[in-house]
Design an enzyme around this catalytic site. Structure first.
Site, PDB file in Angstrom:
ATOM      1  N   MET A   1       0.811  -1.173   0.000  1.00  0.00           N
ATOM      2  CA  MET A   1       0.000   0.000   0.000  1.00  0.00           C
ATOM      3  C   MET A   1       0.860   1.244   0.000  1.00  0.00           C
ATOM      4  O   MET A   1       1.061   1.852   1.020  1.00  0.00           O
ATOM      5  CB  MET A   1      -0.977   0.032   1.141  1.00  0.00           C
ATOM      6  CG  MET A   1      -0.453  -0.268   2.480  1.00  0.00           C
ATOM      7  SD  MET A   1      -1.660  -1.132   3.481  1.00  0.00           S
ATOM      8  CE  MET A   1      -2.405  -2.220   2.350  1.00  0.00           C
ATOM      9  N   PRO A   2       1.332   1.557  -1.151  1.00  0.00           N
ATOM     10  CA  PRO A   2       2.143   2.769  -1.229  1.00  0.00           C
ATOM     11  C   PRO A   2       1.337   4.023  -0.934  1.00  0.00           C
ATOM     12  O   PRO A   2       0.148   4.095  -1.234  1.00  0.00           O
ATOM     13  CB  PRO A   2       2.609   2.789  -2.685  1.00  0.00           C
ATOM     14  CG  PRO A   2       2.500   1.384  -3.145  1.00  0.00           C
ATOM     15  CD  PRO A   2       1.327   0.821  -2.396  1.00  0.00           C
ATOM     16  N   LEU A   3       2.004   4.966  -0.323  1.00  0.00           N
ATOM     17  CA  LEU A   3       1.495   6.323  -0.230  1.00  0.00           C
ATOM     18  C   LEU A   3       2.142   7.052  -1.392  1.00  0.00           C
ATOM     19  O   LEU A   3       3.363   7.207  -1.433  1.00  0.00           O
ATOM     20  CB  LEU A   3       1.872   6.972   1.097  1.00  0.00           C
ATOM     21  CG  LEU A   3       1.599   8.463   1.215  1.00  0.00           C
ATOM     22  CD1 LEU A   3       0.123   8.769   1.026  1.00  0.00           C
ATOM     23  CD2 LEU A   3       2.104   8.984   2.553  1.00  0.00           C
ATOM     24  N   THR A  34      -0.337  -4.448  -5.455  1.00  0.00           N
ATOM     25  CA  THR A  34      -1.152  -3.930  -4.358  1.00  0.00           C
ATOM     26  C   THR A  34      -2.611  -4.302  -4.588  1.00  0.00           C
ATOM     27  O   THR A  34      -3.052  -4.441  -5.736  1.00  0.00           O
ATOM     28  CB  THR A  34      -1.015  -2.403  -4.220  1.00  0.00           C
ATOM     29  OG1 THR A  34      -1.394  -1.781  -5.435  1.00  0.00           O
ATOM     30  CG2 THR A  34       0.417  -2.009  -3.893  1.00  0.00           C
ATOM     31  N   VAL A  72       6.069   6.074  -0.849  1.00  0.00           N
ATOM     32  CA  VAL A  72       6.527   5.416   0.362  1.00  0.00           C
ATOM     33  C   VAL A  72       5.870   4.047   0.330  1.00  0.00           C
ATOM     34  O   VAL A  72       4.645   3.947   0.263  1.00  0.00           O
ATOM     35  CB  VAL A  72       6.115   6.208   1.626  1.00  0.00           C
ATOM     36  CG1 VAL A  72       6.539   5.467   2.873  1.00  0.00           C
ATOM     37  CG2 VAL A  72       6.701   7.615   1.591  1.00  0.00           C
TER      38      VAL A  72
END
Length: 129
Positions: A1-3, A34, A72
Site C-alpha cells: 500500500m504505497p502512499l 497492491t 513510500v
C-alpha cells in the site's frame, strides 16, 4: 500500500489530473501487486518556480508537464519497480501526451511497523491487515 505523492506544475484541468492519478494507480496495482482499492494518493500543484527538477547531468530538459512521483512503500523487487516506472511513463505518454523525459520517480521503502491507518494502531502488526 504505497502512499503516492504526485507533484505537478499548475495549469492542468481536473480531468487531466484525475486521469494521471488513475493511470498511476492502475499501474501500481498491476506491477507492484497492491490490492484493488488500496489507493492513497496526494496530488500537489505548484507554481513553476516551486519545482526545480534538473537533469543531474543526463541531458534531460523538463517542460511545464513535469511530473514527480514519490512513493513510500513496502520493499518491492527491482523488477517490479522497473516495470512500474516503464508502464507509468508509457501510459502517461500514450494517454496524456506527457513526454517520457518529464516523468521522475522516487521510491522510499519502509516496513510494516511504519504504517498506522487509523485509531493509533499498527494494523500490519496486530493482524487486522
Amino acid at each position: 500500500m504505497p502512499l503516492m505523492r504526485i507533484d505537478v506544475i499548475k495549469g492542468h484541468d481536473e480531468q487531466y489530473l484525475q486521469k494521471l492519478m488513475r493511470i498511476a494507480y492502475e499501474v501500481q496495482v498491476a506491477t507492484l501487486g497492491t490490492p484493488e482499492n488500496d489507493r492513497y494518493q496526494i496530488l500537489t500543484q505548484h507554481e513553476p518556480f516551486e519545482m526545480q527538477i534538473f537533469d543531474t547531468g543526463l541531458g534531460i530538459e523538463r517542460t511545464k508537464d513535469v511530473v514527480l512521483f514519490n512513493l513510500v512503500t513496502r520493499p518491492r523487487s527491482t523488477k517490479a519497480k522497473q516495470m512500474f516506472y516503464s508502464e507509468v511513463v508509457n501510459r502517461l505518454n500514450e494517454e496524456l501526451g506527457i513526454r517520457k523525459a518529464d516523468v521522475m520517480f522516487s521510491l522510499v521503502p519502509n516496513n510494516d511497523d511504519d504504517w498506522s491507518f487509523g485509531n493509533g494502531e499498527a494494523e500490519f502488526l496486530n493482524g487486522k491487515l
